[in-house]
Write a protein that holds these residues in place. Sequence first.
Motif, mmCIF file in Angstrom:
data_model
loop_
_atom_site.group_PDB
_atom_site.id
_atom_site.type_symbol
_atom_site.label_atom_id
_atom_site.label_comp_id
_atom_site.label_asym_id
_atom_site.label_seq_id
_atom_site.Cartn_x
_atom_site.Cartn_y
_atom_site.Cartn_z
ATOM 1 N N PRO A 170 0.738 -1.290 -0.414
ATOM 2 C CA PRO A 170 -0.454 0.030 0.183
ATOM 3 C C PRO A 170 0.536 1.886 -0.163
ATOM 4 N N THR A 171 0.225 2.245 -0.325
ATOM 5 C CA THR A 171 0.898 3.536 -0.529
ATOM 6 C C THR A 171 0.518 4.838 0.469
ATOM 7 N N VAL A 172 0.789 5.427 1.010
ATOM 8 C CA VAL A 172 0.130 6.693 1.931
ATOM 9 C C VAL A 172 -1.170 7.300 0.634
ATOM 10 N N GLY A 173 -2.104 7.210 1.289
ATOM 11 C CA GLY A 173 -3.571 7.610 0.794
ATOM 12 C C GLY A 173 -4.114 6.707 -0.079
ATOM 13 N N ASP A 174 -4.371 5.084 0.298
ATOM 14 C CA ASP A 174 -4.575 4.048 -0.479
ATOM 15 C C ASP A 174 -5.973 3.760 0.915
ATOM 16 N N ARG A 175 -7.347 3.515 0.381
ATOM 17 C CA ARG A 175 -8.087 3.533 0.699
ATOM 18 C C ARG A 175 -8.120 2.081 1.267
ATOM 19 N N ILE A 176 -7.836 1.302 2.326
ATOM 20 C CA ILE A 176 -7.652 -0.086 2.264
ATOM 21 C C ILE A 176 -8.470 -0.546 3.991
ATOM 22 N N VAL A 177 -9.555 -0.004 3.898
ATOM 23 C CA VAL A 177 -10.308 -0.372 5.471
ATOM 24 C C VAL A 177 -11.699 0.237 4.618
ATOM 25 N N HIS A 178 -11.810 -0.808 4.414
ATOM 26 C CA HIS A 178 -14.077 -0.565 3.828
ATOM 27 C C HIS A 178 -14.748 -1.308 4.195
#
Length: 140
Positions: free
Chosen positions: A11-19
């Motif tokens: 992942p990269t900073v800013g990625d939405r990885i929880v939804h």
Amino acid sequence: MTDMMDMTTSPTVGDRIVHKRVPAINRHRLALYCGASGDHNPIHVDIDFAKASGFPDVFSHGMLVMGYLGQALSDAFPPNRIRSFSTRFAAITQVGAELTCEGTVAELFEAGGERRARIALTTKDQHGETKLAGEAVVAL
């Protein structure tokens, strides 16, 4: 629903990885939570008590909302990869609220010999009002 984070992807900073979207909070769910949690505060199930206390209606237990956010996090990451999870309550969650739990990568770093991500977490209702905010640290 959300799927477990693919650990082969960085992942990269800013990625939405929880939804995760949660079914609307209803009175039945509040009553069930009272029994499961042992929190029988009438403010959550007795409309007369809530009105006498100055509220228009009963409202959700804060820990129920926190539980949904924790579930969204553990849906995205195996529990053995969660290093910390903390929250703060921002607003009352009313009956009928349709909640969305989200988390975005705020920071990537190394600690304890492993790659980790700090995840900024929120739970908002259908009007965009933040009900809960927090963060988690997960091993990638």
